[in-house]
Design an enzyme around this catalytic site. Structure first.
Site, short mmCIF file in Angstrom:
data_model
loop_
_atom_site.label_atom_id
_atom_site.label_comp_id
_atom_site.label_asym_id
_atom_site.label_seq_id
_atom_site.Cartn_x
_atom_site.Cartn_y
_atom_site.Cartn_z
N CYS A 416 0.83 -1.21 0.00
CA CYS A 416 0.00 0.00 0.00
C CYS A 416 0.87 1.27 0.00
O CYS A 416 1.36 1.66 -1.05
CB CYS A 416 -1.00 -0.03 1.15
SG CYS A 416 -2.39 1.06 0.79
N HIS A 545 -3.34 -4.57 0.33
CA HIS A 545 -2.78 -5.09 1.58
C HIS A 545 -2.75 -6.61 1.43
O HIS A 545 -3.65 -7.31 1.91
CB HIS A 545 -3.64 -4.66 2.77
CG HIS A 545 -3.49 -3.21 3.10
ND1 HIS A 545 -2.46 -2.75 3.88
CD2 HIS A 545 -4.18 -2.13 2.72
CE1 HIS A 545 -2.56 -1.43 4.00
NE2 HIS A 545 -3.59 -1.03 3.30
N GLU A 547 -1.13 -8.68 2.88
CA GLU A 547 -1.04 -9.38 4.17
C GLU A 547 -2.42 -9.83 4.67
O GLU A 547 -2.53 -10.79 5.43
CB GLU A 547 -0.34 -8.51 5.22
CG GLU A 547 -1.12 -7.30 5.75
CD GLU A 547 -1.03 -6.05 4.87
OE1 GLU A 547 -0.69 -6.18 3.67
OE2 GLU A 547 -1.31 -4.95 5.38
N1 GLN Z 1 -1.84 6.89 2.60
C1 GLN Z 1 -1.94 6.14 1.40
C2 GLN Z 1 -3.28 6.31 0.72
O1 GLN Z 1 -4.22 6.76 1.32
C3 GLN Z 1 -1.69 4.67 1.69
C4 GLN Z 1 -2.77 4.06 2.51
C5 GLN Z 1 -2.34 2.77 3.17
O2 GLN Z 1 -1.17 2.44 3.22
N2 GLN Z 1 -3.30 2.05 3.71
O3 GLN Z 1 -3.42 5.99 -0.43
#
Ligand code: GLN
Length: 588
Positions: A416, A545, A547
């Site tokens: 992410c 994500h 994970e």
């Molecule tokens: N801050 C980034 C976004 O909003 C990544 C979000 C995250 O890692 N969950 O796109």
């Protein structure tokens, strides 16, 4: 009849009766059994781990199980909670942002859950107030009992109907005595009465202290809090004692004496090295048999159970045998609290078990890392993960870590935010886009390579409105990611973000050598990136994500590849060392 219609008809009779039983269409009282897990003495006992392990043991017997977590806080979901206070925000396929325990259930049961499996006080009260405005309780004052407790029971029954579960596992958040969960506990008392004999099994999870100054286990805090539970009208059928060491017979007897629970139903749930060892601990202790008796369940399908146990025992055996040491560095803002990264820790364990590696994690507070000292900070690690995150803090340190990994052929996996950081680093240091950044970090960046998603621009509020939940990822045929995921055209991963690779920078990044090997179908949203094998042994990142969807029996392939490459980097495996253990599914 729809719930609202049913409610309207109830409203008409509500001045004639004190009873209020809102039951979802199709619900058959007594068909579904309920196991209700309550925590005493203190929070943080691993109620979710216990409850999911017990659910797993019953699932292995061939019963269809469905868990639900009842969470006392007034938030509608966990999306606005700080992971530093509450642990990671787990995201379900349908986009529900929920408590990390739901992750434990999904992993243990190898089962996708939905918003039906997560209920907060915020949801309960909003629903009650919605119904009140619609005139659903006309003529009545809306009360904690029976209306609010009725709503709680409705949620459990709705889950029972929709999941067709034989057994619903109810985990009550918090501890007996909390104001927030008192009405949940009251609803659970009513449930057994309404559902009839052998319908509910109450389990009190408790804690047996062992003060170092005494060197002896003491049961008093457990006794007192169980007594408090009994004062609510709930008599536990089972007491499960969390403790550092196995609970002594003396303590078990004392607890039995004070709680009317037969001593053979007072179980020791002492610390285990891995959560995946808990189901076998429960089986060996005989809790499953106790639950079968209390709920008068029909005998299990022995063949199915044995098959499921063999699969699980295979995992446990591989876990125990995994001994090749490898260290993965994880950068992040929430380094002080491991719960913030619970699913990543789990995904590394799944991958390590699969590969025969014992993964050690080194936490790197990226706040203090700069290009000048990054080599020293990463000297002991064999692979790096930059996980999800929000905001400005530590971003330059993360970029320094990614640069180091890329230039020094150290295995890298970005998740992410770690995907976005990899894009920024590559744009700056390979594509020559000076000052490239995310507009989350620098709204005036000369090259906003990461920018807010178009549909996110108009959103002003912060709750539950990111790009959330399961999305299909189209894999580029022939790419490394495509090979890792088993050469399938699409995989489904979970997302939670507001920003993305700004589409006009896709071409310049690709011209510079970055490969976007996973994309959203029908939208220019980049979802997986990689560097070609001749440039880097293992450099992957995903906007997802990954994970969250790794399971013990089905580890996520990107994690497996990271750990495999890290083992090569560490010198405990060589390139020809490819995993041999089959990915297996449990008996179902
Ligand atoms: N801050 C980034 C976004 O909003 C990544 C979000 C995250 O890692 N969950 O796109």
């Amino acid at each position: 009849m729809t719930p609202d219609k049913m409610l309207a008809s109830l409203g008409k009779v509500s001045d004639e009766t004190e009873f209020y039983t809102l039951v979802p269409p199709g619900y058959q009282p007594g068909r579904t059994k309920f196991v209700i897990v309550l925590g005493t003495v203190m929070s943080g006992l691993g109620k979710g781990i216990f409850s999911s392990s017990l659910a797993k043991v019953m699932q292995d017997k061939g019963f269809k199980v469905a868990p639900i977590k009842l969470e006392g806080y007034l938030n509608r979901d966990s999306g606005t909670l700080n992971p530093y206070r509450h642990g990671e925000v787990f995201v379900l396929d349908d986009g529900m942002e929920c408590d990390m325990d739901l992750g434990t259930y999904e992993r243990m049961l190898n089962q996708d859950l939905s918003r039906l499996n997560f209920c907060t006080s915020g949801q309960i009260f909003s629903e009650v107030l919605r119904k009140e405005r619609k005139g659903g309780y006309l003529g009545r004052d809306v009360q904690m009992i029976p209306h609010v407790t009725g709503e709680v029971k409705y949620r459990l029954r709705e889950l029972a109907v929709r999941s067709e579960a034989d057994i619903v596992f109810v985990e009550i958040g918090g501890t007996v005595g909390d104001v927030e969960n008192a009405y949940f506990i009251e609803a659970m008392r009513q449930l057994a009465f309404k559902e009839g004999p052998n319908s509910c099994c109450y389990v009190a999870l408790t804690y047996v202290v062992e003060p170092p100054t005494l060197g002896e286990q003491k049961s008093k805090p457990a006794q007192l809090n169980i007594k408090q539970l009994m004062a609510t009208g709930i008599m536990p059928h089972i007491i499960a004692c969390r403790a550092h060491r196995p609970v002594t017979r003396k303590v078990q007897e004392k607890l039995a004496l004070y709680s009317n629970v037969p001593v053979e139903r007072v179980f020791s749930m002492h610390d285990m090295e891995s959560v995946y060892l808990v189901p076998n601990l429960l089986r060996e202790a005989g809790i499953d048999q106790a639950v079968m008796g209390i709920l008068a369940l029909p005998p299990a399908d022995a063949k199915c159970e044995q098959q499921a146990r063999d699969v699980w025992d295979g995992y446990v055996a591989r876990y125990r045998a995994a001994d090749r040491p490898v260290t993965i560095g994880i950068t992040g803002k929430y380094t002080a609290l491991r719960d913030s990264y619970a699913s990543i820790i789990q995904a590394l364990e799944h991958a390590g078990t699969y590969l025969g590696a014992r993964v050690r994690i080194e936490w790197i507070d990226s706040g203090g890392v700069a290009d000048a000292d990054v080599a020293v900070r990463l000297a002991e690690v064999h692979g790096i993960i930059v996980p999800g995150g929000f905001g400005v803090r530590g971003v330059e340190g993360k970029i320094a870590c990614v640069r180091y990994a890329r230039e020094n052929r150290m295995p890298y996996l970005g998740l992410c935010y770690g995907f976005q950081i990899a894009v920024i680093e590559y744009a700056r240091n390979v594509c020559g886009l000076d000052g490239a950044n995310s507009t989350e970090v620098d709204p005036n960046a000369p090259h906003p390579v990461i920018d807010i998603l178009p549909e996110q621009r108009k959103i002003k509020e912060l709750g539950g409105n990111m790009r959330l939940g399961g999305q299909d990822v189209e894999l580029t045929r022939g790419s490394r990611a495509w090979n890792l995921y088993g050469q399938v055209p699409t995989v489904r991963l979970r997302f939670r973000h507001r920003y993305e690779v700004e589409p006009r920078y896709i071409q310049p990044l690709e011209n510079g050598g970055m490969v976007f090997s996973g994309r959203a179908p029908n939208q220019p949203i980049m979802q997986i990136l990689e560097l070609p094998a001749d440039q880097h042994p293992c450099f992957f990142a995903t906007q997802a994500h990954a994970e969250l969807t790794s399971r013990p029996l089905e580890p996520d392939p990107l994690f497996v590849e990271l750990v495999r490459a890290a083992m090569v980097f560490a010198g405990v495996a060589d390139e020809s060392d490819r995993p041999t253990a089959a990915r297996t599914a449990p008996c179902g």
